[in-house]
Structures are given as C-alpha cells and as structure tokens.
Design an enzyme around this catalytic site. Sequence first.
Site, PDB file in Angstrom:
ATOM      1  CG  ASP A 300      -2.138   0.916   0.978  1.00  0.00           C
ATOM      2  OD1 ASP A 300      -2.144   1.660  -0.027  1.00  0.00           O
ATOM      3  OD2 ASP A 300      -3.076   0.879   1.789  1.00  0.00           O
TER       4      ASP A 300
HETATM    5  C1  BGC Z   1      -4.964   3.318   0.265  1.00  0.00           C
HETATM    6  C2  BGC Z   1      -5.176   2.263  -0.795  1.00  0.00           C
HETATM    7  C3  BGC Z   1      -5.030   2.854  -2.163  1.00  0.00           C
HETATM    8  C4  BGC Z   1      -3.676   3.527  -2.272  1.00  0.00           C
HETATM    9  C5  BGC Z   1      -3.395   4.129  -3.643  1.00  0.00           C
HETATM   10  C6  BGC Z   1      -3.712   4.146   0.025  1.00  0.00           C
HETATM   11  O1  BGC Z   1      -3.687   5.230   0.866  1.00  0.00           O
HETATM   12  O2  BGC Z   1      -4.895   2.697   1.531  1.00  0.00           O
HETATM   13  O3  BGC Z   1      -6.442   1.680  -0.611  1.00  0.00           O
HETATM   14  O4  BGC Z   1      -5.200   1.863  -3.141  1.00  0.00           O
HETATM   15  O5  BGC Z   1      -3.612   4.551  -1.310  1.00  0.00           O
HETATM   16  O6  BGC Z   1      -4.106   5.276  -3.880  1.00  0.00           O
END
Ligand code: BGC
Length: 756
Positions: A300
């Site tokens: 993530d």
């Molecule tokens: C979130 C994810 C997301 C990623 C990319 C993160 O802050 O937890 O769910 O896919 O950002 O935008």
Amino acid sequence: MSETALTRRTLMAAAAMGLAVVTAPRAWARRAESHRQRIDDLIARMTIQEKAGQLTLFNDPFRWRPGNVNPGDFDTDQEKTAQQIRDGHVGALFNGVGAEQARYAQRLAIEESRLGIPMLFAADIIHGLRTTFPVPLGEAASWDLDLAERTARAAAAEGGASGIHQTYAPMVDVARDQRWGRVVEGAGEDVLLNNLFAAARTRGFQGDDIADPLSLLATPKHFAAYGAAEAGLDYNTTDMSEQTLRGVHLPPFQAAFEAGALCTMSAFNDLNGVPTSGNHWLLTDILRGEWGFTGFVVSDYTSERELIAHGFAEDDRDAARIALTAGVDMSMQSGIYLAHIPDLVESGDVPMAVVDRAVRRVLTTKAALGLFDDPYRGTDPEVERRVVRSQAHRDLAREAGRKSVVLLKNENNLLPLPKSGKRIALIGPFADDRSNVFGPWSIFADRDMGVTFEEGFRAALADPSLLTVVKGSDVEAPLDGGIEDAVAAAQGADVVVLAIGESHNMSAEAQSRVNIVIPAPQQALAEAVAATGKPVVVLLKTGRALELSGAVKDARAIMVTWFLGSEEGNAAADVIFGDHAPIGRLPISFAHYSGQQPYYYSRKATGRPELPNESEYKARFRETSNTALYPFGHGISYAPVRYGEIALGAETLSWDGQLTASVRVTNTGDRPVDEVVQLYIRDRVASLTQPERLLKAFQRVSIAPGETVEAAFTLTRQDLLFIGRDMTPTVEPGWFDLWLAPNAQSGPHTQFRLVR
Ligand code: BGC
C-alpha cells in the site's frame, strides 16, 4: 506460473467457507506460460537497476490527475518520469487515466527503453470511473451478487478503455467497528457476505480474460486484517487470535483469489506485532505456501517504508530489505526499492534470487494481462469516448442505486410518497448537493453526471411546483437563518424529507470518528423541523452505521441512501415515489450507541449473556441492551411479510448427509416484495466458543400481495465448519440452532443435531 496451484489446505479452507474451487485452466495462465522463455531471457539481460525499476510504482504525472488522494507530494515532473521510463527505472504508474496519454507513456517504454518492457498502469477504480456506482458498502446492501459483478464489469470497461490495466479493488476488509472510516469501501461486517462480494467483484473486474482491454486486474486489499484496527482508528495496530484471522479476515481474500485475482496489496497495519508489509508468514507462508497464490504483491502507499515508523526497520534500506524478503514484490511510491535494491544485492544482504523471483512475478502478470502481446491495449481515444459514460452504464448506476437503498422504518406506511397532491419540503445539506452524491474514492467521477435529490425528485413528480428545497444547515456547521428557513418550509408542507448525514469525506481513509452521530448542526435542524409536527422522512447519507437519536431516530420513515453514485437523485426518487420497492438489507449493524463499538451480530455469547427480562450482572452496558437498534440483515419493503415455522427434513443431519430447512413467507400487504430469507446457525457446544449467530446462506424470494412463497435450503456438514484449535477447518457433532430469518436478531428458530 502454474494454472491452479491449489494446496490441499486451500481446498479445505475454500470448502470450509463455502467457496467453489475453480479448477478450469485459465486463459491468462496459458498466455503467461507462452511468454516464459521471453521472461527468462529478459531477467538474464536486465541490470539490477532495471530489475529494481520493474519493482517500482510511481504516481502518473502524464495524465489527468484527480487531486491528491494520498499524503505527501505527487511528483508532477513529467520529463523526470519520462526519463525514468526510458532508463527502465520504473515499471508501473498509478492514478492517471486517459487513453491518449497512456499511449504516450507506453511508447516511451516500448520504443525508447533498452529492453522495451511494457508499463503497467493501475488506478483506484473502486466503484466506477467516470460513471459512478454506489459505494461498495451501499451496493453490498443489495445482497445482489449479480449486480456487484455487473457494476465491476462496467467500471472495468471504463477503466480499461481509459488506458488502465489494474484496479486497486475490491476492498475485502471485514469491518466490525463503525468508527473506522473505511467501512464504506467494503461489504460490511459479515464473513459470508464479504466472501461473496469479493468473488463477484473480482469476476466483474477481470471478466473472462484479464487480457481483454475492457478488463482490469483485480487487487483484493488490504492484506490483511486492516479492518480490525483497534478502536476503529485508521492504520492502528491489530492483535487477534490466529483463529479469528483465519476464520474472519482471511476468507474474503481466499474468495477473491479463487475467483482469479492475481494481485494483492500489503496493508498498513501491524498484526500481532509484525507489520503486514514486512510479514513473511502472511505474505509468503500463508499466501503462497498454503494458498498457492501466483500473482504479485504491491505495497500500500509507502507502507513498506512505514516499517520504519512502526519501529520494525532502521532506515529505508532496512525497510526495503525486510519488505522484499517478506514478499512485497512491488513498492508503491516510496522509491526505496529503486534506491536500495542494487546495494542490497551487491552487499549480499538480499540474494539476487529474491529480486529475480519478484521480477518474475511482475513480468508474468504483465504477460498474463496481454501486455507483451498488445502493450497499447486501452489506448484508443475513440473506444474511450464510446465506452465511458455510456447510457447503459448510467442505467446500471440507477438500477444499482435503487437496489442499494435500505428502508429501516416506515410508520403508518408514510412511504411511498404520492407524485402529486402533497407539498414536499426537501430539507438538509444534501438536498441539492452534487458534490456528495459520488462518495469517497470517486476521484475520477464525472462531476457533471451527478443527479441530486432535488433533481431526481423534480423529474419524478407530476407537479414539481409542490417541492420546496431548503438547505437548513451545512454538513458540520450551522447556516445563518438556516433553521428558520427550514422550519418555515416544513410548516408550509405536508411532508418533510430530511436529507442529512455524513459528507463523503467523513467516512473515508483516515476519517475515523469518536462519536458516530449525525453532526450537531444537522441534528439541531432535525429537531427544529420535527417540532413542527409534520411527518418526517429521513434520507440518511452515510458510509458507516451511525448512532441515531432524537428526531432522527423518531422520524416516521428512515431510508439509508449511503452515497448512491452518479444517479443518486433518480435512484432515490425511484424508491421514495414507489416506482420500485426498496429491497436493500443492512450489511452492518446499527447499534444504539457509539460506545457499543466494535459491534457486530456474530459476537460470542460470553458466560453471562443478556436474556429477555434478565439484565442484572449480564454482558451489557448500563445504558442499553446489547442488541442493535437496526440489526444486520434488516430492511423492510412497502408491504409486511410474515414468517411461518421452520420445517426441517429431519431432526438430525448425518455426517455425510444433507438436511433441508424451509420456511413459508407470506406477503400480507398490497404491494409486491422481495424478501431476503437469511439462514443463521449457532454451534451450541464446541471445543472453541462460537458466535451467537452466523450467516450461512440467503435467498431472495419475490412475493406477490397475498401470496405465500417457500424458501428452502440444504445444509451439509461443510456449512458447520469453523477454524479449530489446530488452525484447520473443523466440525464437531452435536446440537445446532438454526434460524430462517429476516435479519440477525429475529425470525423463527429450530434446532438439529449433527451425528457422526
Ligand atoms: C490506500 C489504498 C489505495 C492507495 C493508492 C492508500 O492510501 O490505503 O487503498 O489503493 O492509497 O491510492
């Protein structure tokens, strides 16, 4: 890459959770296999920097950008990224959409980089792209898997046509604390519902073949147990038994992998002391060893670098080493793989084989996606124009919207409202508000497509002049004179529709709340309007279960509208004015008070369970019974239904046998209804304590006025499995309770015995 590397344990676990195990060979696997030699050759020729580049994902500076959805600064330097692509220092970009610019960025990789390895383009396409569907939690309230598959399919078509290959969805985190802001992104609190929606959404995104330019690689996230953050505080620590992990939080991931998902995202949280983005046991032993997962793992957003803040890694270099070794193949945004993998390999801290393994997973997935055959898939602006915002997608958004609405109460049949003859005051910050129809994670939504409640109502009403619209309050602040205007409008109306609740940015990432209540200025508005004595219908906008009180709780009718997407106003009008009956059922419990959280129906009994008329020295709070105000599974329609007694085929279920259970449900009203009959069980005595009730199956039955319909289920031993002390699915003979019920808190009950 093997086609279906299913271990015995996977099969057992899948069977335990009622999942169909897919054994048919998949097109992607054959395609990946046909590129195996090429991938071997590439790995043999790549420099260590180029390998680190394939494991690196940066934000996309070339394409339309939605604004900052993540912390920190996005790199907007297009020339810098272009050079990184030419140098082979980045293999994937995310969160930019647009066919034409995708072609440009892909051309840099194919024609101007040394090895011509195609780029992978990913994005957070969570509940639609330009056309926006209901938020995932809302859609889960439909309990309609076919619908979820179709909206995911449509979202994939819009994304694929806009030069995207991968979506960071579905979110499959089981969420049992409504203070957590990300409840809105998943399918709620129940394991079965999460399993089924995880699989349906994965099937929808990926279609029959992920190489179809209108398909997207699915990324079930956030692996794992992210939804169990302590106190519902986003990013917080998680600590749980391995049984709870395996029995509650892992099954939806298994369901998505069984449905074909080839990627997952390692989460932000730590789990029993080990951050999940540095957790070898989770990312390698379980994911690959036990389940035979063959895709790749992406971190993530900077979660692999956050091992430092967790106190689990010393510095960037150490974090890169731990994450890569644990099984995080691709690093999102932090750049630490690019910066440190070369040195980690040179110093011998990470064997080259570990890097090669990760590179092979990424390249194999690119091959599976057809990128080696057609790197320019999805880059035709003509197709993009035709596919996005199509009328068919709009119609689907309206259908999904109305099927997601949940009617909680409807005293004296106040609803549906007539389309003429009654003066309606539509009051509240969301009455005529386009910005909040889409919900969180609608970063690519076409803002002009949004239909507000007012617009939907006006279009539906025979005489729109009978509609008065007043804002009354902002979402979290009072409006000067707002209440006075609202009260005047209410006084001049026959019925008030109050559009209140949370804004889209109140339930989203990093939006945990201490008190999950209607914001005070809106509550004051509701009290003032209710004091006029006019009948009130509440349209509740929310991305989580809320504590309802005062005039909101006491309103004659309450309809949960979540964030319904582009067609919100039309979809709500379809239901309010009776063109369609409400069919939604809650995928989360609405407890009485915030302080009951975490609250979920499938809790353990305790040694002192609360009993009817016995509340002293029982497991309950001083202020409230330990029940929900509106339980999981609840939702009514425009006609009442009556459940008969349960008929069991036999009193016992033999070890290898089947047991039928059926119930007759009667529509006692004068409108057709869709009833969702829910089968719950409780294992009375087991070697590990079991939930008071657990959903095992459900069935939708359509019942005409006055008609009686039978819903019949067949149970086998497989439906009674739980994760045992030895961490494998277990079933023990003995007595079981069984309910065939309209929700998790009522319904006729019987019992049966499993005999060996
Ligand atoms: C979130 C994810 C997301 C990623 C990319 C993160 O802050 O937890 O769910 O896919 O950002 O935008």
